[in-house]
Write an enzyme that holds these catalytic residues in place. Structure first.
Site, PDB file in Angstrom:
ATOM      1  N   ASN A   9      11.755   5.507   1.550  1.00  0.00           N
ATOM      2  CA  ASN A   9      12.499   7.043   1.104  1.00  0.00           C
ATOM      3  C   ASN A   9      12.535   7.330   2.792  1.00  0.00           C
ATOM      4  OD1 ASN A   9      12.934   9.834   1.345  1.00  0.00           O
ATOM      5  ND2 ASN A   9      10.894  10.346   0.674  1.00  0.00           N
ATOM      6  N   LYS A  11      14.140   9.861   3.921  1.00  0.00           N
ATOM      7  CA  LYS A  11      14.197  11.340   4.244  1.00  0.00           C
ATOM      8  C   LYS A  11      15.387  11.559   5.180  1.00  0.00           C
ATOM      9  CE  LYS A  11       9.225  11.278   3.749  1.00  0.00           C
ATOM     10  NZ  LYS A  11       7.990  11.711   4.149  1.00  0.00           N
ATOM     11  N   HIS A  96       9.955  15.274  -4.993  1.00  0.00           N
ATOM     12  CA  HIS A  96       9.135  15.100  -3.662  1.00  0.00           C
ATOM     13  C   HIS A  96       8.412  16.352  -3.037  1.00  0.00           C
ATOM     14  CE1 HIS A  96       8.196  13.840   0.382  1.00  0.00           C
ATOM     15  NE2 HIS A  96       8.242  12.664   0.087  1.00  0.00           N
ATOM     16  N   GLU A  98       7.962  17.495  -0.189  1.00  0.00           N
ATOM     17  CA  GLU A  98       8.902  18.236   0.646  1.00  0.00           C
ATOM     18  C   GLU A  98       9.912  19.236  -0.061  1.00  0.00           C
ATOM     19  OE1 GLU A  98       9.881  14.885   3.079  1.00  0.00           O
ATOM     20  OE2 GLU A  98       7.960  14.740   3.813  1.00  0.00           O
ATOM     21  N   GLU A 168       1.518  11.086  -4.478  1.00  0.00           N
ATOM     22  CA  GLU A 168       1.676  11.266  -2.986  1.00  0.00           C
ATOM     23  C   GLU A 168       0.719  12.263  -2.727  1.00  0.00           C
ATOM     24  OE1 GLU A 168       5.389   9.311  -1.142  1.00  0.00           O
ATOM     25  OE2 GLU A 168       6.059  11.291  -1.863  1.00  0.00           O
ATOM     26  N   GLY A 174       3.013  11.550   6.205  1.00  0.00           N
ATOM     27  CA  GLY A 174       3.394  11.646   7.582  1.00  0.00           C
ATOM     28  C   GLY A 174       2.181  11.994   8.254  1.00  0.00           C
ATOM     29  N   SER A 214       1.523   7.733   4.041  1.00  0.00           N
ATOM     30  CA  SER A 214       1.201   6.938   5.228  1.00  0.00           C
ATOM     31  C   SER A 214       0.779   5.384   4.784  1.00  0.00           C
ATOM     32  CB  SER A 214       0.015   7.388   5.990  1.00  0.00           C
ATOM     33  OG  SER A 214       0.273   8.699   6.373  1.00  0.00           O
TER      34      SER A 214
HETATM   35  P1  PGA Z   1       5.078   8.565   4.720  1.00  0.00           P
HETATM   36  O1  PGA Z   1       5.864   9.187   3.629  1.00  0.00           O
HETATM   37  O2  PGA Z   1       4.900   7.151   4.275  1.00  0.00           O
HETATM   38  O3  PGA Z   1       5.738   8.836   6.247  1.00  0.00           O
HETATM   39  O4  PGA Z   1       3.721   9.249   4.736  1.00  0.00           O
HETATM   40  C1  PGA Z   1       5.601   9.184   2.394  1.00  0.00           C
HETATM   41  C2  PGA Z   1       6.689   9.762   1.726  1.00  0.00           C
HETATM   42  O5  PGA Z   1       6.785  10.953   1.791  1.00  0.00           O
HETATM   43  O6  PGA Z   1       7.231   9.289   0.672  1.00  0.00           O
END
Ligand code: PGA
Length: 252
Positions: A9, A11, A96, A98, A168, A174, A214
């Site tokens: 992803n 983003k 997601h 976010e 997640e 992140g 992560s």
């Molecule tokens: P990350 O993001 O691997 O940077 O933690 C995962 C995601 O939000 O899909």
């Protein structure tokens, strides 16, 4: 047998020219690695055409990170399923964290997008996961159960082959903090049980459940070794081929 499904992803990263360069590199690396893994990348909307072009004829799936819950019309700033399909994009990430937290997407709203995507013949990666506050308050199962039940409302058993779920935990995205493989596996087992209750055993057993938060080269193997972890949804570490390839080839 559930085929491992590793997704990147991006983003809000990568311009069209950066995406095209990356995709060409990834394509070569994935072809050379011959990993028996389903691979997906989800670029920002405007970068999708360049990535689709660079990956033409490759097995790497190009997905969108979001989509409108309407087919067309006066929805300024939105992107309709037909626009994605016209580019050759048949997979979309929905819900997601976010989108849920920064853009206030509710379970009901996400469900309307899931239903539209399915009606349009698309595949969906539905993201679920608890915040740290919810986990510490002992609400993990309550949150997952609600996100799954409402997110999949009116999705029929026949349509479930189009659904992948990504677990997640918000506190792991992140942040460099990963759920332990044991914690992730137990959340995945709970998700599988919830889907079994909603549908049936076969659907639950065939469901691909990705872990996200992560994921890196140094933790992917332990996560993927767990019975209920079938793939990964990778953010930060999907932004360079050097970091993403070792995740794709986790079992080599
Ligand atoms: P990350 O993001 O691997 O940077 O933690 C995962 C995601 O939000 O899909």
């Amino acid at each position: 047998m559930r085929t491992p499904y590793i997704a990147g992803n991006w983003k809000m990263n990568m311009t069209p020219s950066e995406g095209a360069k990356y995709a060409a590199e990834l394509r070569k690396a994935v072809e050379d690695a011959k990993a028996d893994v389903k691979v997906m990348v989800a670029p920002p909307f405007v970068t999708i055409p360049a990535v689709v072009e660079a990956l033409k004829g490759s097995s790497i799936i190009v997905a969108a990170q979001n989509m409108a819950n309407h087919t067309s019309g006066a929805y300024t700033g939105e992107v309709a399923p037909a626009m994605l399909k016209d580019l050759g994009v048949n997979t979309v990430i929905l819900g997601h964290s976010e989108r849920r937290s920064y853009y206030a997407e509710s379970d009901e709203f996400i469900n309307s997008k899931v239903l539209l995507a399915i009606q349009e013949g698309m595949d969906v990666v539905l993201c679920v996961g608890e915040t740290l506050e919810e986990r510490e308050a002992g609400k993990l199962e309550e949150v997952l159960s609600r996100q799954i039940k409402v997110g999949l409302k009116d999705v029929s058993a026949d349509q479930m082959s189009h659904i992948t779920i990504a677990y997640e935990p918000v506190w792991a995205i992140g942040t460099g903090k990963t759920a332990t493989p044991e914690d992730a596996d137990s959340a995945h087992a709970f998700i599988r049980d919830t889907v079994k209750d909603l549908y049936n055993n076969d659907i639950a057993e065939n469901l691909i459940i990705q872990y996200g938060g992560s994921v890196k080269a140094n933790n992917v193997k332990a996560l993927m070794a767990k019975e209920n972890i079938d793939g990964a949804l990778v953010g930060g570490a999907s932004l360079s081929v050097d970091l993403f390839l070792p995740i794709i080839t986790f079992d080599k």
